[in-house]
Design an enzyme around this catalytic site. Sequence first.
Site, short mmCIF file in Angstrom:
data_model
loop_
_atom_site.label_atom_id
_atom_site.label_comp_id
_atom_site.label_asym_id
_atom_site.label_seq_id
_atom_site.Cartn_x
_atom_site.Cartn_y
_atom_site.Cartn_z
N ARG A 118 12.35 30.62 -0.19
CA ARG A 118 11.55 31.54 -0.74
C ARG A 118 10.46 32.07 0.31
O ARG A 118 9.71 31.22 0.89
CB ARG A 118 10.73 30.80 -1.83
CG ARG A 118 9.73 31.87 -2.50
CD ARG A 118 10.25 32.74 -3.53
NE ARG A 118 9.11 33.82 -3.75
CZ ARG A 118 8.64 33.79 -5.18
NH1 ARG A 118 8.84 32.81 -5.80
NH2 ARG A 118 7.77 34.71 -5.33
N ARG A 157 13.66 37.96 -4.61
CA ARG A 157 13.49 36.68 -4.16
C ARG A 157 14.80 35.76 -4.43
O ARG A 157 15.53 36.09 -5.44
CB ARG A 157 12.31 35.94 -4.71
CG ARG A 157 12.45 35.65 -6.23
CD ARG A 157 12.13 36.76 -7.05
NE ARG A 157 10.87 37.23 -7.04
CZ ARG A 157 9.63 36.89 -7.31
NH1 ARG A 157 9.88 35.76 -7.99
NH2 ARG A 157 8.85 37.36 -6.96
N ASP A 177 12.81 32.00 -8.09
CA ASP A 177 11.48 32.05 -8.68
C ASP A 177 11.34 30.83 -9.78
O ASP A 177 12.36 31.10 -10.80
CB ASP A 177 11.18 33.34 -9.05
CG ASP A 177 9.92 33.56 -10.01
OD1 ASP A 177 8.67 32.73 -9.29
OD2 ASP A 177 9.58 34.39 -10.66
N ASP A 188 8.97 29.71 -12.84
CA ASP A 188 7.64 29.80 -13.52
C ASP A 188 7.51 28.91 -14.66
O ASP A 188 8.52 28.74 -15.60
CB ASP A 188 7.66 31.30 -14.16
CG ASP A 188 7.30 32.27 -12.82
OD1 ASP A 188 6.69 31.78 -11.76
OD2 ASP A 188 7.64 33.48 -13.03
#
Length: 161
Positions: free
Chosen positions: A77, A86, A89, A91
């Site tokens: 990343r 990207r 990711d 989250d």
Amino acid sequence: MALGSNLGDSLAILQGAIAALAATADITVQACSSAYKTAPVGPPQPDYWNACALITTQLSPEALLAVLLKIEAGFGRIRQERWGPRLLDLDLLLFGQQIWHSSTLQVPHPRMNERAFVLAPLAEIAADWIEPISGQTVAELLQQVDRSGVQPTAWQFEIDN
Ligand SMILES: Nc1ncnc2c1ncn2[C@@H]1O[C@H](COP(=O)(O)OP(=O)(O)OP(=O)(O)O)[C@@H](O)[C@H]1O
Ligand SMILES: Nc1nc2c(c(=O)[nH]1)N=C(CO)CN2
């Protein structure tokens, strides 16, 4: 938690991220949504592959975030622009019913309630979870967003803890 990728072999990267989570001490992957093909929200960029995973952990939210950032870095990343494309990711969406606000971590994720690319896969595995700030379930939140940019697929991820 939410997983996303729109660079490289995204499905293989998401599968690798799930395997990396399962291989982490103190983390067990309990469930995983199928893969969703989603139109990018934000700057023009390639379509995303998104999914959500349900994990149990002994780690604190901050320690869990550090694990997520380490796994992202492991997949190369490189933080170029905010909301830019990207490789991976990860989250943190919800941590039980806890609410966290620090300079590095906000839980529930501050933008989850408006994101069909998060709510659709999340509703597949945690429809009855309550988002503690709005007090609504994931299923109710999903009803309130436009899902036109989110396409479910039959792609299932492997979970081997
Ligand atoms: N709930 C959370 N999950 C993941 N990262 C978070 C969370 N809350 C705050 N952060 C912080 O956000 C920082 C930037 O994350 P990132 O660049 O991936 O944002 P983004 O994914 O592009 O945008 P968005 O946050 O809207 O999804 C991370 O380094 C982390 O410190
Ligand atoms: N479809 C889609 N769009 C996004 C995504 C994502 O995961 N999927 N993530 C973003 C930054 O977190 C910005 N835009």
